[in-house]
Design an enzyme around this catalytic site. Sequence first.
Site, PDB file in Angstrom:
ATOM      1  N   ASP A  50       0.831  -1.198   0.000  1.00 29.68           N
ATOM      2  CA  ASP A  50       0.000   0.000   0.000  1.00 29.68           C
ATOM      3  C   ASP A  50       0.869   1.252   0.000  1.00 29.68           C
ATOM      4  O   ASP A  50       1.991   1.253   0.522  1.00 29.68           O
ATOM      5  CB  ASP A  50      -0.894   0.029   1.240  1.00 29.68           C
ATOM      6  CG  ASP A  50      -1.861  -1.135   1.303  1.00 29.68           C
ATOM      7  OD1 ASP A  50      -2.271  -1.622   0.232  1.00 29.68           O
ATOM      8  OD2 ASP A  50      -2.205  -1.557   2.421  1.00 29.68           O
ATOM      9  N   ASP A 108      -0.763  -2.299  -4.335  1.00 29.41           N
ATOM     10  CA  ASP A 108      -2.049  -2.671  -3.736  1.00 29.41           C
ATOM     11  C   ASP A 108      -2.883  -1.407  -3.578  1.00 29.41           C
ATOM     12  O   ASP A 108      -3.166  -0.716  -4.537  1.00 29.41           O
ATOM     13  CB  ASP A 108      -1.821  -3.403  -2.415  1.00 29.41           C
ATOM     14  CG  ASP A 108      -3.056  -4.158  -1.944  1.00 29.41           C
ATOM     15  OD1 ASP A 108      -4.112  -4.064  -2.599  1.00 29.41           O
ATOM     16  OD2 ASP A 108      -2.981  -4.835  -0.906  1.00 29.41           O
ATOM     17  N   ASP A 155      -5.604   2.565   2.231  1.00 30.17           N
ATOM     18  CA  ASP A 155      -6.475   1.550   2.813  1.00 30.17           C
ATOM     19  C   ASP A 155      -6.695   1.865   4.289  1.00 30.17           C
ATOM     20  O   ASP A 155      -5.732   2.150   5.022  1.00 30.17           O
ATOM     21  CB  ASP A 155      -5.861   0.162   2.671  1.00 30.17           C
ATOM     22  CG  ASP A 155      -5.994  -0.393   1.260  1.00 30.17           C
ATOM     23  OD1 ASP A 155      -6.547   0.312   0.396  1.00 30.17           O
ATOM     24  OD2 ASP A 155      -5.544  -1.534   1.027  1.00 30.17           O
ATOM     25  N   ARG A 200     -12.570   1.100  -6.500  1.00 30.47           N
ATOM     26  CA  ARG A 200     -12.460   1.346  -5.051  1.00 30.47           C
ATOM     27  C   ARG A 200     -12.221   2.823  -4.772  1.00 30.47           C
ATOM     28  O   ARG A 200     -11.211   3.213  -4.193  1.00 30.47           O
ATOM     29  CB  ARG A 200     -11.352   0.503  -4.427  1.00 30.47           C
ATOM     30  CG  ARG A 200     -11.572  -0.994  -4.537  1.00 30.47           C
ATOM     31  CD  ARG A 200     -10.515  -1.780  -3.781  1.00 30.47           C
ATOM     32  NE  ARG A 200     -10.742  -3.214  -3.904  1.00 30.47           N
ATOM     33  CZ  ARG A 200      -9.972  -4.147  -3.346  1.00 30.47           C
ATOM     34  NH1 ARG A 200      -8.905  -3.779  -2.645  1.00 30.47           N
ATOM     35  NH2 ARG A 200     -10.245  -5.420  -3.504  1.00 30.47           N
TER      36      ARG A 200
END
Length: 338
Positions: A151, A174, A178, A231
């Site tokens: 991330d 990724d 997050d 997302r």
Amino acid sequence: MWTRFVVAAVIASAAVLPGPPLGPSPAASALPTGPDGFAAVNSLGQNGTTGGAAGATVTATTTTQFLDYIARPEPLVVQVRGTITLPTGTTDGMHNVASDKTIIGLGSDARLVGGGLNIGLPVNDKITAPPPNAVHNVIIRNLSLSAATDDLINVQMFSHHIWIDHNDFSNGDDGAVDIKRGSDFITVSWNRFHDHDKTLLLGHDDDNGVQDIGRLRVTYHHNYFDGSDQRNPRVRFGEPVHVYNNYYRDNSYGVAVAMNAGVVLEGNYFFSVNNPGRVDFSGDLGRMVASDNVLVDCNHEIETRGSVVEPRTYYPYTLHRATEVPTVVPNGAGVGRI
């Protein structure tokens, strides 16, 4: 075959209180000097988000300096000058940020490359409420983050009062940002996301309700989703999640809501987005109320369902008109603007 359509203004009224007045709109130059949204809420023993303001100011120009400063226990304002390469090592390139830190780039060319920032304690499924040593009070601003092996920023394990503002995110392996495992009172604002696939995850797993229900309260506003594929965000469990005045351009989907999460979606502009907003995605259905969003050249309308706690329960805010968003957001989001 999907039917493409142009909607001048889509107003979906689904059990939400009327939003704040739309006029007069704030000026494009009226950018925040301090946190707003959920990061500004007093809770969990923390009065808003101040980062390292109570401590000294230091400047990092090398990897060694940067990793030393962000891990120190005392409050610090860590200024980043130039490019800092974050090593992969044994951490898959994720490096811990301690509480009471401001990490801010100097100028428009401060960069973190090759690794990411972890805000939170190590994962522990047995912890089901915020521990007293949860990481908190962290500000990250005016940085370009790219090419992480995991991330770009990960927030986890009940971390709270985090403000992620005016950054540029791209090319992570990724997530870009997050947020998971009971983290709370967070604002993600005025960032540009581009050349990235899985952008914003809020709640990592359908089976993590014991940590997440009643938490994951996040504000996403004035972000530029510039071709970031999906997302934007993908939401589980959190309520309310407030998504307003963001500019979506050329995405496979905007917001996906599942596992009874509750999203308020208002004043956003969607251009060439296949699915601007979904409540039927995977796992249990989510809830979403929507108002004053503009959809142009999109394949589907915004799905709405149920009622959601009104964000004004927690904080005041002022909307730009959705029609102003394609001008205001690209002109104000990203680095070199503060």
